[in-house]
Enzyme design. Sequence first.
Site, PDB file in Angstrom:
ATOM      1  N   SER A 121       0.843  -1.200   0.000  1.00 34.87           N
ATOM      2  CA  SER A 121       0.000   0.000   0.000  1.00 34.87           C
ATOM      3  C   SER A 121       0.876   1.247   0.000  1.00 34.87           C
ATOM      4  CB  SER A 121      -0.898   0.010   1.241  1.00 34.87           C
ATOM      5  OG  SER A 121      -0.091   0.231   2.396  1.00 34.87           O
ATOM      6  N   ASP A 123      -1.106  -1.565  -3.972  1.00 35.91           N
ATOM      7  CA  ASP A 123      -2.480  -1.633  -3.476  1.00 35.91           C
ATOM      8  C   ASP A 123      -3.023  -0.214  -3.271  1.00 35.91           C
ATOM      9  OD1 ASP A 123      -4.771  -2.877  -2.393  1.00 35.91           O
ATOM     10  OD2 ASP A 123      -3.955  -2.806  -0.351  1.00 35.91           O
ATOM     11  N   HIS A 147     -13.023  -2.485   4.413  1.00 38.07           N
ATOM     12  CA  HIS A 147     -11.692  -2.687   4.984  1.00 38.07           C
ATOM     13  C   HIS A 147     -11.744  -2.709   6.511  1.00 38.07           C
ATOM     14  CE1 HIS A 147     -10.571  -1.088   0.932  1.00 38.07           C
ATOM     15  NE2 HIS A 147      -9.759  -2.112   1.014  1.00 38.07           N
ATOM     16  N   GLY A 148     -10.764  -3.353   7.108  1.00 37.52           N
ATOM     17  CA  GLY A 148     -10.626  -3.300   8.556  1.00 37.52           C
ATOM     18  C   GLY A 148     -11.294  -4.458   9.272  1.00 37.52           C
ATOM     19  N   HIS A 192     -11.844  -6.679  -2.445  1.00 39.30           N
ATOM     20  CA  HIS A 192     -11.111  -6.031  -1.349  1.00 39.30           C
ATOM     21  C   HIS A 192     -11.875  -6.262  -0.044  1.00 39.30           C
ATOM     22  CE1 HIS A 192      -8.095  -3.297  -3.373  1.00 39.30           C
ATOM     23  NE2 HIS A 192      -8.690  -3.900  -4.385  1.00 39.30           N
ATOM     24  N   GLY A 193     -11.213  -5.923   1.053  1.00 36.77           N
ATOM     25  CA  GLY A 193     -11.884  -6.007   2.357  1.00 36.77           C
ATOM     26  C   GLY A 193     -12.338  -7.419   2.661  1.00 36.77           C
ATOM     27  N   ASP A 227      -5.441  -8.131   4.480  1.00 34.70           N
ATOM     28  CA  ASP A 227      -4.463  -7.388   5.275  1.00 34.70           C
ATOM     29  C   ASP A 227      -4.780  -7.518   6.767  1.00 34.70           C
ATOM     30  OD1 ASP A 227      -2.590  -5.709   6.305  1.00 34.70           O
ATOM     31  OD2 ASP A 227      -3.274  -3.891   5.318  1.00 34.70           O
ATOM     32  N   ARG A 277      -2.517  -8.585  10.284  1.00 30.10           N
ATOM     33  CA  ARG A 277      -2.284  -7.709  11.445  1.00 30.10           C
ATOM     34  C   ARG A 277      -2.747  -8.394  12.729  1.00 30.10           C
ATOM     35  NH1 ARG A 277      -4.087  -1.718   9.197  1.00 30.10           N
ATOM     36  NH2 ARG A 277      -2.925  -1.863   7.275  1.00 30.10           N
TER      37      ARG A 277
HETATM   38  P1  13P Z   1      -8.974  -6.309   4.852  1.00 33.06           P
HETATM   39  O1  13P Z   1      -8.970  -5.074   5.709  1.00 33.06           O
HETATM   40  O2  13P Z   1     -10.307  -6.987   4.915  1.00 33.06           O
HETATM   41  O3  13P Z   1      -7.866  -7.227   5.150  1.00 33.06           O
HETATM   42  O4  13P Z   1      -8.812  -5.817   3.322  1.00 33.06           O
HETATM   43  C1  13P Z   1      -7.543  -5.623   2.776  1.00 33.06           C
HETATM   44  C2  13P Z   1      -7.600  -4.965   1.443  1.00 33.06           C
HETATM   45  O5  13P Z   1      -8.605  -4.888   0.775  1.00 33.06           O
HETATM   46  C3  13P Z   1      -6.343  -4.403   0.961  1.00 33.06           C
HETATM   47  O6  13P Z   1      -6.524  -3.704  -0.231  1.00 33.06           O
HETATM   48  O1  G3H Z   2      -6.804  -1.418   1.835  1.00 35.46           O
HETATM   49  C1  G3H Z   2      -6.043  -1.069   2.721  1.00 35.46           C
HETATM   50  C2  G3H Z   2      -4.979  -1.991   3.187  1.00 35.46           C
HETATM   51  O2  G3H Z   2      -5.424  -2.689   4.311  1.00 35.46           O
HETATM   52  C3  G3H Z   2      -3.728  -1.233   3.433  1.00 35.46           C
HETATM   53  O3  G3H Z   2      -3.787  -0.535   4.620  1.00 35.46           O
HETATM   54  O4  G3H Z   2      -3.058   1.764   3.942  1.00 35.46           O
HETATM   55  O5  G3H Z   2      -2.956   1.038   6.343  1.00 35.46           O
HETATM   56  O6  G3H Z   2      -1.354   0.082   4.675  1.00 35.46           O
HETATM   57  P1  G3H Z   2      -2.718   0.661   4.902  1.00 35.46           P
HETATM   58 ZN    ZN Z   3      -8.384  -2.708  -0.387  1.00 33.92          ZN
END
Ligand code: 13P
Ligand code: G3H
Ligand code: ZN
Length: 308
Positions: free
Chosen positions: A50, A83, A179-180, A210-211, A255, A259
Site C-alpha cells: 500500500s 495496493d 476494509h478493517g 477487497h476487504g 491485510d 495484522r
Molecule cells: P482487509 O482489511 O479486509 O484485510 O482488506 C484488505 C484490502 O482490501 C487491501 O486492499
Molecule cells: O486497503 C487497505 C490496506 O489494508 C492497506 O492498509 O493503507 O494502512 O497500509 P494501509
Molecule cells: Zn483494499
Amino acid sequence: MPLMGPREMFEAAYAGRYAVGAFNVNNMEIVQGIMRAASVEKSPVILQVSAGARKYAGQAYIMKLVEAALSEDPAVPVVVHLDHGPSFEMCRDCIDGGFTSVMIDGSHLSYEENVALTKEVVDYAHTKKVWVEAELGKLAGVEEHVHSVEHVYTDPEQAVDFVRRTGCDSLAVAIGTSHGAYKFKGDARLDFERLEAISDKLPGYPLVLHGASSVPQEFVSLCNKYGGQVGGAKGVPEDMLRKAAAMGVCKINVDTDIRLALTASIRQFMAEHPEHFDPRAYLTPAREAVKNMVAHKIRNVMGSSGKA
Ligand code: 13P
Ligand code: G3H
Ligand code: ZN
C-alpha cells in the site's frame, strides 16, 4: 522464477474457479510468513504494497525483501502489486521500480474522473507490460486516502462501460465488503446477485474482492485476552469468499487478518514472557502465526494450493 504479471495466474484461477490471495506486506517477517506459506502450499501469491507500506518501509526495501524471498523460494509464482495507488505518479514510480501490477484507486472520484485517471495509468502501464487493477463503487470504511461512510455498490452496466473505456485489466467491485476489522454490525451479507450480474456481463474477466479478511475469532479473543481492545470485530465468512472465488473473483485481498495474527501472537508472548526483550524472541512466533494463517487461507479459502 522471476516476478511475473497476474495474467496467467488469473486465467488459471478463472478457469479453475479458485482465487489467488493478495496479501499486504509491510516488513520482513510478513514477507517471510506469506512466502513460506505459499511455498509449503505450492501456491501462486500476490504480495501487495500500500501507499502506507511504501512510506513505512520504503519501496527499495520492500523490493529487496521480495527479491530475497524469490531467491529463497524460486518455485513460487509471485506478483508484486501496488495496493490502492492514489495517483498516476505513484503508479508510475512503482511501474518504473519493478512492480508487475498496480492498482489505481479512483473510486472516490466522479465516474468520469475515475475513467480519465484509470485510463491515464493504463496507457502508461501497458507500454511497460504492467497490469492495472481499478476500482468502481466504494467500500465503506477507512483507507489511507479514501474515506467513505456508506457503501456504493458497483453498478453492473457501468462496470462494462468502465472496463471498455479504460482498458483496465481487472476490476475491484463493491458488493458489501469493507476494509478493517469491523465489517458487519449484524449478520454478514454480500450482494451475490450483483456479483453474478457483473460477472455475467464481463465473461472471462478477472474481478477483485477487497476487504476480504475473515477476522478469525481466535485472534480477536487472544488480542482481547492479553490487553487488546478489539471487541466486536467481525469479518467475511470463509464460505462467502469461496463462493465469490467460484463466481469470477480471481484476487482476494487480505491485510487485517495478517495484522491480527501478528498482534495476537506478540501480545500473548509479551504477557507470558515479560522478561524477554529480544525482538527475535517475539517475532519468531509472530512470523509463524502469519505463515499458519496464510497457509490456512490458501488451502481453505483461495483454493490455490498445488496451483504453482
Ligand atoms: P482487509 O482489511 O479486509 O484485510 O482488506 C484488505 C484490502 O482490501 C487491501 O486492499
Ligand atoms: O486497503 C487497505 C490496506 O489494508 C492497506 O492498509 O493503507 O494502512 O497500509 P494501509
Ligand atoms: Zn483494499
